[in-house]
Design a protein around this motif. Structure first.
Motif, PDB file in Angstrom:
ATOM      1  N   SER A 197       0.619  -1.266  -0.042  1.00  0.00           N
ATOM      2  CA  SER A 197       0.172  -0.170   0.021  1.00  0.00           C
ATOM      3  C   SER A 197       0.908   1.355   0.078  1.00  0.00           C
ATOM      4  CB  SER A 197      -1.206   0.022   1.063  1.00  0.00           C
ATOM      5  OG  SER A 197       0.185   0.159   2.485  1.00  0.00           O
ATOM      6  N   ILE A 198       1.859   1.097   0.669  1.00  0.00           N
ATOM      7  CA  ILE A 198       2.891   2.369   0.802  1.00  0.00           C
ATOM      8  C   ILE A 198       3.549   2.484  -0.450  1.00  0.00           C
ATOM      9  CG2 ILE A 198       5.230   3.277   1.625  1.00  0.00           C
ATOM     10  CD1 ILE A 198       4.147   2.030   4.398  1.00  0.00           C
ATOM     11  N   VAL A 292      -4.410   2.719  -2.593  1.00  0.00           N
ATOM     12  CA  VAL A 292      -4.518   3.181  -1.318  1.00  0.00           C
ATOM     13  C   VAL A 292      -5.829   3.326  -1.027  1.00  0.00           C
ATOM     14  CG1 VAL A 292      -3.717   4.444   0.741  1.00  0.00           C
ATOM     15  CG2 VAL A 292      -2.199   4.019  -1.267  1.00  0.00           C
ATOM     16  N   ASP A 293      -6.481   2.520  -0.090  1.00  0.00           N
ATOM     17  CA  ASP A 293      -8.006   2.559   0.207  1.00  0.00           C
ATOM     18  C   ASP A 293      -8.244   3.246   1.430  1.00  0.00           C
ATOM     19  OD1 ASP A 293     -10.654   2.540   0.372  1.00  0.00           O
ATOM     20  OD2 ASP A 293     -10.954   0.432   0.658  1.00  0.00           O
ATOM     21  N   VAL A 294      -8.090   4.631   1.330  1.00  0.00           N
ATOM     22  CA  VAL A 294      -8.290   5.469   2.587  1.00  0.00           C
ATOM     23  C   VAL A 294      -9.437   6.577   2.483  1.00  0.00           C
ATOM     24  CG1 VAL A 294      -7.204   7.050   4.014  1.00  0.00           C
ATOM     25  CG2 VAL A 294      -5.618   5.408   2.892  1.00  0.00           C
ATOM     26  N   PRO A 295     -10.230   6.670   3.464  1.00  0.00           N
ATOM     27  CA  PRO A 295     -11.402   7.225   3.175  1.00  0.00           C
ATOM     28  C   PRO A 295     -10.901   9.059   3.266  1.00  0.00           C
ATOM     29  CG  PRO A 295     -11.777   5.971   4.890  1.00  0.00           C
ATOM     30  CD  PRO A 295     -10.449   5.687   4.517  1.00  0.00           C
ATOM     31  N   LEU A 317       4.272  11.320   4.971  1.00  0.00           N
ATOM     32  CA  LEU A 317       4.117  10.223   5.513  1.00  0.00           C
ATOM     33  C   LEU A 317       2.848   9.709   6.257  1.00  0.00           C
ATOM     34  CD1 LEU A 317       7.755  10.079   7.253  1.00  0.00           C
ATOM     35  CD2 LEU A 317       6.960   9.011   5.052  1.00  0.00           C
ATOM     36  N   GLY A 318       1.984  10.897   6.423  1.00  0.00           N
ATOM     37  CA  GLY A 318       1.011  10.638   7.240  1.00  0.00           C
ATOM     38  C   GLY A 318      -0.076   9.926   6.372  1.00  0.00           C
ATOM     39  N   ALA A 323      -3.254   4.606   6.247  1.00  0.00           N
ATOM     40  CA  ALA A 323      -3.514   3.432   5.461  1.00  0.00           C
ATOM     41  C   ALA A 323      -3.119   2.122   6.471  1.00  0.00           C
ATOM     42  CB  ALA A 323      -2.889   3.299   4.108  1.00  0.00           C
ATOM     43  N   ALA A 324      -2.033   2.179   6.750  1.00  0.00           N
ATOM     44  CA  ALA A 324      -1.437   1.031   7.425  1.00  0.00           C
ATOM     45  C   ALA A 324      -2.349   0.964   8.643  1.00  0.00           C
ATOM     46  CB  ALA A 324       0.118   1.143   7.938  1.00  0.00           C
TER      47      ALA A 324
END
Length: 340
Positions: A197-198, A292-295, A317-318, A323-324
């Motif tokens: 993901s990163i 990356v599946d991040v809202p 990096l945030g 995501a992690a």
């Protein structure tokens, strides 16, 4: 210890002192730790490109060399495009500054203020005196020290990134061995997914920035804005910074457009405003949906918190860190709560 208050107090004080020394050591090495974290982040982000070359039967050492040379080429191109015009324009501005001061006398408002306060005479005396040159020289030395520090940090990050790329697989195996054997398989799967993901986030961000840079270059070339390549590279690099980076790059390019003419500057503002809407609502979701599946709310919070803690580096990096964390919550914490 329970029967001797002196021994208890001495041991507690020694523990507090040790903790304070550890905190001071971490604070002193904070800049070095940031460089290490950034290098590891870049290595993880560049690893998908290396693995893509490996899938085409390219040895890993050669694949790392190709990817690393590509990264260095980007930095060299940026320097060649930005540094010469910046140096030339700065020298021309310093040489023509007395002439600019003299031309201000033709302005009625400035002439009126000058008659009252003798501003132009004082400004011209200051510019032509040795004090101005001394302060300019001191400013140049200060800027030079900042540039040298930035170059040193960039070289350190590049070298560390190269080492991390070369030993990434061994580092992963060593980290997974720290997990108990009964949980090692699950931890390996989660770790690989976090690393993927990163890497997907970095690759997606680079693609979005590349699109922004290419689009900006063609637009500025059509509008005949000077140093279109340098401005396009600045827009592409600042676009990597979440939330505010795109506005910074667009502001710099639009400001140069206003120096060409007010009409060109207004057209640049309109163009970048429209492009940012297209990027935010079409390009970025299309590129990032598979990586990356991040809202959106979590993305904003991650960038804000990371920026507050570590500045620009923290903002970068945030989002992958969020995501992690979301992945661990979804795959570990929430299933465990359902079983209780």
């Amino acid at each position: 210890m329970s029967n001797n208050p002196f021994v208890f107090g001495f041991t507690a004080a020694l523990g507090v002192l040790t903790a304070w020394l550890l905190v001071q050591a971490v604070a002193s090495a904070g800049s070095v730790l940031v460089l290490i974290v950034v290098s590891l982040f870049l290595a993880i982000g560049l690893n998908p490109a290396v693995e893509a070359l490996q899938r085409r039967n390219v040895p890993r050492a050669l694949a790392i060399t190709i990817v690393f040379l590509g990264v260095i080429s980007v930095f060299v191109a940026f320097g060649l495009a930005v540094v010469p015009p910046l140096t030339t324009q700065s020298a021309q501005f310093v040489d023509q500054l007395p002439q600019y001061v003299a031309e201000l006398q033709n302005n009625p408002l400035v002439r009126d203020l000058d008659e009252r306060f003798q501003l132009l005479d004082k400004l011209q005396q200051y510019v032509t005196s040795g004090a101005f040159g001394t302060q300019m020289f001191g400013g140049v030395l200060g800027i030079g020290s900042v540039v040298i520090g930035a170059v040193f940090n960039a070289l350190t990050v590049l070298v560390l990134t190269l080492y991390f790329l070369g030993s990434l697989n061994s580092l992963k195996r060593m980290a997974y061995r720290l997990v108990p054997r009964s949980r090692r398989t699950r931890a390996s799967l989660l770790g690989d997914e976090i690393i993927d993901s990163i890497g997907g986030y970095v690759a997606g961000n680079l693609i979005i920035s590349l699109i922004a840079g290419v689009t900006t270059f063609f637009f500025l070339s059509i509008m005949k804005v000077p140093y279109a390549l340098a401005l396009a590279l600045i827009v592409a690099l600042t676009d990597l910074v979440p939330l505010v980076g795109a506005f910074i790059g667009a502001g710099i390019a639009s400001l140069v457009g206003f120096f060409v003419s007010p009409t060109v500057g207004i057209v640049c503002v309109v163009f970048f405003t429209i492009y940012q809407q297209i990027e935010n609502y079409w390009i970025a979701p299309a590129v990032m949906k598979s990586s990356v599946d991040v809202p959106p709310l979590a993305t904003i919070l991650g960038a804000l918190l990371g920026g507050a803690l570590l500045g620009v580096v923290g903002a970068l990096l945030g989002i992958p860190m969020v995501a992690a964390v979301l992945l661990i919550l979804r795959e570990v914490v929430l299933p465990r709560q359902e079983r209780i």
